[in-house]
Write an enzyme that holds these catalytic residues in place. Structure first.
Site, PDB file in Angstrom:
ATOM      1  N   HIS A 176      -8.372   1.168  -0.770  1.00 40.78           N
ATOM      2  CA  HIS A 176      -8.217   0.238  -1.902  1.00 40.78           C
ATOM      3  C   HIS A 176      -9.560  -0.331  -2.361  1.00 40.78           C
ATOM      4  CE1 HIS A 176      -3.965   0.687  -1.502  1.00 40.78           C
ATOM      5  NE2 HIS A 176      -4.040   0.364  -0.221  1.00 40.78           N
ATOM      6  N   SER A 217       0.835  -1.201   0.000  1.00 43.55           N
ATOM      7  CA  SER A 217       0.000   0.000   0.000  1.00 43.55           C
ATOM      8  C   SER A 217       0.870   1.250   0.000  1.00 43.55           C
ATOM      9  CB  SER A 217      -0.965  -0.043   1.190  1.00 43.55           C
ATOM     10  OG  SER A 217      -1.906   0.999   1.131  1.00 43.55           O
TER      11      SER A 217
END
Length: 332
Positions: free
Chosen positions: A205, A101
């Site tokens: 996400h 991430s």
């Protein structure tokens, strides 16, 4: 042949005071003071004195994590030589880099795609944009421990949830609205031991982050980039990205797309990775690797006391890399 990979953790790895021991190293305080000015965030305060709730804030946590990872990388590889990042020797010792991430921004600096300063500007804007997107509705994330991947993903789809992080080693993170997550807690997939709410402030996400993607797209057109000087492994599909423009495009798009760390680890295996170093605040990704990558030696940089072990691993495993990416793994 031995190959080392350098990895950087994502949001949730931060803990109160975790930067404190790193400030004892020469030059770290000065570097963090400069990055604080660049990002508009007092990184030293948040990394040493702020409590858990303060550093849970997405707009704070993300710059703090990237700063910590870069502090550890600089401490491990030192300054000097050519290259804007001061990490010129890294590509000669590290065969691949990847980040989970927001850790992808740390990896972009390690590979030579971004400068320290560009990374701090980008990650601060990323954190602010994602925090703003998360504030539009009550959303969150939860780790699902156990169960078969396909069964879990199908179950999440039934509840309208997204498998936002597919981490491998039997770990999937679901993301969606508070109501959807509550329903999941009451109706766990078959074989799942626990559903653990995560200390994050939104459904990262997922499509809930679309506004943040738009904000970052408006910013990155002017960001100076270079092509990776070692293999850069992407969260999108575990592919090796050969151009700086490709890395930046994926960094932006990844904000609203699932993190496929499982595929990143598959690429590590294809590359023949034999050692893995996780920059500060290390521990999360090495924990996954211990289960998913048997036989790979792992070192987590939690404090400067771990630097000697990491340097020994580099001396044992690292070899110069002739090309930045295996041709068959290059981005089409």
């Amino acid at each position: 042949m031995r190959v080392l990979v350098l990895v950087a953790p994502g949001q949730g790895a931060q803990k109160p005071g975790f930067l404190t021991p790193w400030l004892d190293l020469p030059g770290v305080s000065e570097r963090l003071t400069w990055w604080s000015a660049v990002s508009g965030l007092d990184l030293i305060h948040y990394g040493t004195k702020a409590d858990e709730e303060e550093i849970r804030d997405t707009a704070v946590a993300q710059p703090l994590l990237v700063a910590a990872g870069l502090v550890a990388a600089h401490a491990l590889f030192g300054e000097g030589g050519e290259g804007a990042t001061g990490l010129a020797e890294l590509p000669n010792r590290i065969g691949a880099v990847a980040g989970h991430s927001v850790g992808e921004i740390t990896a972009a600096v390690a590979s030579g795609v971004l400068t320290d300063e560009a990374a701090m500007v980008l990650v601060r804007r990323r954190g602010l944009a994602m925090a703003e997107a998360a504030s539009r509705s009550e959303t969150g994330m939860a780790a699902i421990l156990g169960g078969e991947r396909d069964d879990v993903v199908a179950h999440l789809d039934k509840h309208g949830l997204t498998p936002a992080n597919v981490n491998g080693a039997g770990q999937i993170v679901a993301a969606g609205t508070a109501e959807q997550l509550a329903a999941l807690a009451e109706d766990k997939p078959e074989g799942v031991r626990r559903v653990v709410p995560l200390k994050v402030a939104g459904a990262f996400h997922t499509d809930h982050m679309a506004p943040a993607v738009a904000a970052l797209e408006a910013l990155v057109a002017g960001v100076p980039v270079a092509d990776p000087r070692t293999r850069y492994v992407s969260n999108r599909d575990g592919g090796v990205v050969a151009t700086g423009a490709g890395v930046i495009e994926r960094l932006v798009a990844q904000v609203s797309n699932p993190v496929r760390w499982d595929l990143c680890m598959e690429t590590f295996q294809e590359l023949g990775v034999t050692g893995l170093i996780e920059v500060a605040p290390g521990g999360t990704l090495t924990g996954i690797a211990k289960r998913a990558l048997p036989g790979v030696t792992n070192v987590a940089l939690k404090t400067p006391d771990d630097l000697a072990t990491a340097r020994a691993l580099i001396e044992e495993h690292a070899v110069p890399v002739d090309t930045p990416a295996e041709e068959e793994l290059r981005e089409a």
